[in-house]
Design a protein around this motif. Structure first.
Motif, short mmCIF file in Angstrom:
data_model
loop_
_atom_site.label_atom_id
_atom_site.label_comp_id
_atom_site.label_asym_id
_atom_site.label_seq_id
_atom_site.Cartn_x
_atom_site.Cartn_y
_atom_site.Cartn_z
N TYR A 34 0.83 -1.21 0.00
CA TYR A 34 0.00 0.00 0.00
C TYR A 34 0.87 1.26 0.00
CZ TYR A 34 -4.28 -2.67 0.82
OH TYR A 34 -5.35 -3.53 0.69
N ARG A 35 1.99 1.23 0.70
CA ARG A 35 2.91 2.38 0.69
C ARG A 35 3.45 2.62 -0.71
NH1 ARG A 35 8.03 1.27 2.99
NH2 ARG A 35 6.97 0.52 4.82
N GLN A 36 3.80 1.54 -1.42
CA GLN A 36 4.29 1.67 -2.79
C GLN A 36 3.22 2.24 -3.72
OE1 GLN A 36 7.35 1.12 -4.23
NE2 GLN A 36 8.06 0.98 -2.12
N MET A 37 1.95 1.93 -3.43
CA MET A 37 0.85 2.46 -4.24
C MET A 37 0.47 3.88 -3.82
SD MET A 37 -1.82 -0.66 -4.90
CE MET A 37 -2.23 -1.00 -3.20
N LYS A 38 1.15 4.39 -2.79
CA LYS A 38 0.82 5.70 -2.22
C LYS A 38 -0.66 5.78 -1.86
CE LYS A 38 4.67 8.05 -4.10
NZ LYS A 38 5.29 8.96 -4.93
N ALA A 39 -1.12 4.71 -1.21
CA ALA A 39 -2.53 4.59 -0.86
C ALA A 39 -2.85 5.43 0.38
CB ALA A 39 -2.87 3.13 -0.60
N ARG A 40 -4.01 6.02 0.34
CA ARG A 40 -4.55 6.76 1.48
C ARG A 40 -5.97 6.25 1.72
NH1 ARG A 40 -1.99 10.97 3.41
NH2 ARG A 40 -0.25 11.86 2.32
N VAL A 41 -6.38 6.36 2.96
CA VAL A 41 -7.70 5.87 3.35
C VAL A 41 -8.50 7.03 3.92
CG1 VAL A 41 -8.94 4.21 4.77
CG2 VAL A 41 -6.70 3.62 3.89
N ARG A 42 -9.71 7.20 3.42
CA ARG A 42 -10.60 8.22 3.98
C ARG A 42 -11.45 7.57 5.05
NH1 ARG A 42 -15.00 11.47 0.60
NH2 ARG A 42 -15.80 9.35 0.55
N VAL A 43 -11.36 8.08 6.26
CA VAL A 43 -12.09 7.52 7.39
C VAL A 43 -12.91 8.62 8.06
CG1 VAL A 43 -10.38 5.73 7.84
CG2 VAL A 43 -10.21 7.88 9.05
#
Length: 144
Positions: free
Chosen positions: A75-84
């Motif tokens: 997920y870090r490699q995909m530069k993923a962020r999560v909206r919570v």
């Protein structure tokens, strides 16, 4: 008896830099959804699905993700962020009567690493609701 299907937060959108995926999708539904970017589905199939159950939702997968998991690195490699959404207490102004402040949901954008560092008990206590996974398209190109 009719079975109702919960369709809120089952969506995918794109802009020039990111894809946005609603977190109510199960991994099986993600792989079969034609409107979700092929490269993202390929990464889910190769990296995420071997360590997850196809019946898990993206929400529950992210909610219980261990901070030392290999998937956090993906997920870090995909530069993923999560909206919570999280419940926060609004502090009363100094001198205002009434004691405790009002509680309300506030939307936050966290990296998957930040979310994974929070223990599930704390997430439950603070009322975390995971809504959306945001992934960089440019970062997707560098994977696989």
């Amino acid at each position: 008896m009719q079975k109702t299907v919960y369709e809120d937060y089952k969506y995918s959108m794109q802009d020039t830099g990111n894809i946005y995926v609603g977190c109510k999708y199960t991994f099986e539904e993600l792989l079969n959804a034609e409107d979700i970017l092929f490269k993202f589905r390929l990464i889910v199939q190769h990296y995420i699905l071997p360590e997850a159950d196809p019946e898990d939702t993206l929400e529950s997968h992210l909610y219980y993700l261990a901070p030392d998991s290999f998937l956090v690195k993906i997920y870090r490699q995909m530069k993923a962020r999560v909206r919570v959404n999280v419940i926060e207490e609004k502090k009363p102004f100094f001198g205002k009567a009434g004691g405790a402040g009002k509680k309300k949901y506030v939307t936050r954008l966290l990296t998957v690493e930040e979310l994974a560092k929070i223990p599930p008990k704390e997430k439950e206590k603070r009322g975390y609701v995971i809504q959306e996974l945001r992934v960089s398209k440019l970062a997707l190109v560098t994977l696989v």
